[in-house]
Design a protein around this motif. Structure first.
Motif, mmCIF file in Angstrom:
data_model
loop_
_atom_site.group_PDB
_atom_site.id
_atom_site.type_symbol
_atom_site.label_atom_id
_atom_site.label_comp_id
_atom_site.label_asym_id
_atom_site.label_seq_id
_atom_site.Cartn_x
_atom_site.Cartn_y
_atom_site.Cartn_z
ATOM 1 N N MET A 54 -0.937 -3.499 -14.796
ATOM 2 C CA MET A 54 -2.150 -3.030 -14.150
ATOM 3 C C MET A 54 -2.028 -3.148 -12.636
ATOM 4 O O MET A 54 -2.432 -2.242 -11.912
ATOM 5 N N ALA A 55 -1.469 -4.303 -12.187
ATOM 6 C CA ALA A 55 -1.350 -4.526 -10.748
ATOM 7 C C ALA A 55 -0.409 -3.493 -10.125
ATOM 8 O O ALA A 55 -0.674 -2.968 -9.042
ATOM 9 N N MET A 56 0.704 -3.181 -10.817
ATOM 10 C CA MET A 56 1.654 -2.210 -10.280
ATOM 11 C C MET A 56 1.031 -0.812 -10.213
ATOM 12 O O MET A 56 1.154 -0.113 -9.208
ATOM 13 N N VAL A 57 0.331 -0.404 -11.262
ATOM 14 C CA VAL A 57 -0.323 0.901 -11.287
ATOM 15 C C VAL A 57 -1.394 0.963 -10.195
ATOM 16 O O VAL A 57 -1.498 1.951 -9.463
ATOM 17 N N GLY A 58 -2.157 -0.100 -10.043
ATOM 18 C CA GLY A 58 -3.187 -0.149 -9.002
ATOM 19 C C GLY A 58 -2.574 -0.077 -7.605
ATOM 20 O O GLY A 58 -3.087 0.622 -6.729
ATOM 21 N N GLY A 59 -1.449 -0.777 -7.387
ATOM 22 C CA GLY A 59 -0.770 -0.754 -6.093
ATOM 23 C C GLY A 59 -0.220 0.618 -5.758
ATOM 24 O O GLY A 59 -0.343 1.104 -4.636
ATOM 25 N N VAL A 60 0.411 1.257 -6.753
ATOM 26 C CA VAL A 60 0.975 2.595 -6.548
ATOM 27 C C VAL A 60 -0.141 3.594 -6.273
ATOM 28 O O VAL A 60 -0.044 4.438 -5.369
ATOM 29 N N LEU A 61 -1.236 3.522 -7.017
ATOM 30 C CA LEU A 61 -2.364 4.428 -6.827
ATOM 31 C C LEU A 61 -2.987 4.235 -5.444
ATOM 32 O O LEU A 61 -3.286 5.208 -4.750
ATOM 33 N N THR A 62 -3.149 2.994 -5.022
ATOM 34 C CA THR A 62 -3.698 2.714 -3.691
ATOM 35 C C THR A 62 -2.787 3.272 -2.606
ATOM 36 O O THR A 62 -3.252 3.905 -1.658
ATOM 37 N N GLY A 63 -1.477 3.045 -2.746
ATOM 38 C CA GLY A 63 -0.515 3.572 -1.782
ATOM 39 C C GLY A 63 -0.559 5.084 -1.715
ATOM 40 O O GLY A 63 -0.528 5.673 -0.634
ATOM 41 N N TYR A 64 -0.640 5.729 -2.877
ATOM 42 C CA TYR A 64 -0.706 7.182 -2.920
ATOM 43 C C TYR A 64 -1.968 7.694 -2.242
ATOM 44 O O TYR A 64 -1.919 8.654 -1.463
ATOM 45 N N LEU A 65 -3.103 7.070 -2.514
ATOM 46 C CA LEU A 65 -4.366 7.509 -1.901
ATOM 47 C C LEU A 65 -4.338 7.326 -0.384
ATOM 48 O O LEU A 65 -4.846 8.179 0.357
ATOM 49 N N MET A 66 -3.715 6.252 0.082
ATOM 50 C CA MET A 66 -3.598 6.039 1.530
ATOM 51 C C MET A 66 -2.697 7.121 2.144
ATOM 52 O O MET A 66 -3.008 7.672 3.206
ATOM 53 N N PHE A 67 -1.588 7.441 1.464
ATOM 54 C CA PHE A 67 -0.691 8.497 1.939
ATOM 55 C C PHE A 67 -1.428 9.827 1.995
ATOM 56 O O PHE A 67 -1.336 10.555 2.976
ATOM 57 N N ARG A 68 -2.149 10.191 0.942
ATOM 58 C CA ARG A 68 -2.873 11.473 0.896
ATOM 59 C C ARG A 68 -3.924 11.539 1.995
ATOM 60 O O ARG A 68 -4.111 12.589 2.604
ATOM 61 N N HIS A 69 -4.603 10.428 2.263
ATOM 62 C CA HIS A 69 -5.608 10.408 3.331
ATOM 63 C C HIS A 69 -4.952 10.718 4.671
ATOM 64 O O HIS A 69 -5.430 11.553 5.441
ATOM 65 N N ASP A 70 -3.827 10.051 4.964
ATOM 66 C CA ASP A 70 -3.113 10.298 6.220
ATOM 67 C C ASP A 70 -2.566 11.719 6.269
ATOM 68 O O ASP A 70 -2.672 12.401 7.283
ATOM 69 N N TRP A 71 -1.973 12.183 5.169
ATOM 70 C CA TRP A 71 -1.393 13.523 5.118
ATOM 71 C C TRP A 71 -2.465 14.588 5.343
ATOM 72 O O TRP A 71 -2.251 15.551 6.083
ATOM 73 N N ASN A 72 -3.625 14.426 4.730
ATOM 74 C CA ASN A 72 -4.706 15.405 4.862
ATOM 75 C C ASN A 72 -5.374 15.356 6.233
ATOM 76 O O ASN A 72 -6.073 16.290 6.612
ATOM 77 N N SER A 73 -5.186 14.274 6.981
ATOM 78 C CA SER A 73 -5.813 14.178 8.304
ATOM 79 C C SER A 73 -4.996 14.885 9.384
ATOM 80 O O SER A 73 -5.459 15.034 10.504
ATOM 81 N N ILE A 74 -3.796 15.362 9.049
ATOM 82 C CA ILE A 74 -2.957 16.072 10.025
ATOM 83 C C ILE A 74 -3.497 17.480 10.218
ATOM 84 O O ILE A 74 -3.645 18.238 9.250
#
Length: 169
Positions: A1-21
């Motif tokens: 659960m912790a690994m899935v949660g960490g990967v999902l959080t990382g992905y959402l942070m990446f998408r937020h930064d990517w979409n802000s360009i």
């Protein structure tokens, strides 16, 4: 659960930064007659813009338009494990090419036999016009571009933890 949660959080942070360009479509200017692609390298056009739009007003709201104070082509060659930077002086004289309006610019009409400063190319035609002019003038295929304003440059320096400047006098 912790690994899935960490990967999902990382992905959402990446998408937020990517979409802000902020992206600009420059395809109208580039056309089909471009220099050949180097399959073993990437060339990125780095533009330093002095635009005072948006948050950049704090650096001088009375200045209108944009000019390219810094123009560099960054050649990244993974196979050679190196990067080379070509700096193009902002007052270099280049041919006036036809460019469509983009990113709030008026565009420009080709004037065969006439020259302009390369930073005027950016001011009148935007990043696509500058990209096209550099490709046509140097024969270097550009893969992408990055334009940084004063505020963007400030954020890059802050993200790096600052830059120490040591002057002897």
């Amino acid at each position: 659960m912790a690994m899935v949660g960490g990967v999902l959080t990382g992905y959402l942070m990446f998408r937020h930064d990517w979409n802000s360009i902020h992206r600009i479509d420059v395809s109208k200017d580039l056309g089909t007659h471009r220099p050949p692609v180097d399959p073993n390298a990437m060339n990125i056009l780095l533009i330093g813009s002095d635009s005072r739009a948006g948050k950049n007003k704090k650096f001088g709201a009375e200045v209108t338009g944009q000019r390219s104070d810094t123009i560099m082509v960054v050649h990244i060659s993974p196979g050679d494990h190196r990067a080379v930077v070509l700096s193009i002086p902002r007052d270099s004289m280049v041919p006036i090419l036809s460019c469509a309006p983009e990113a709030g610019t008026q565009g420009q009409t080709a004037q065969p036999g006439s020259l302009e400063q390369i930073n005027a190319t950016f001011a009148f035609g935007g990043p696509g016009c500058l990209w096209k002019t550099i490709e046509q003038t140097t024969g270097i295929h550009i893969n992408n571009f990055i334009a940084l304003t004063f505020t963007g440059f400030e954020h890059v320096i802050d993200d790096l933890g600052g830059v120490r400047v040591c002057l002897p006098v």
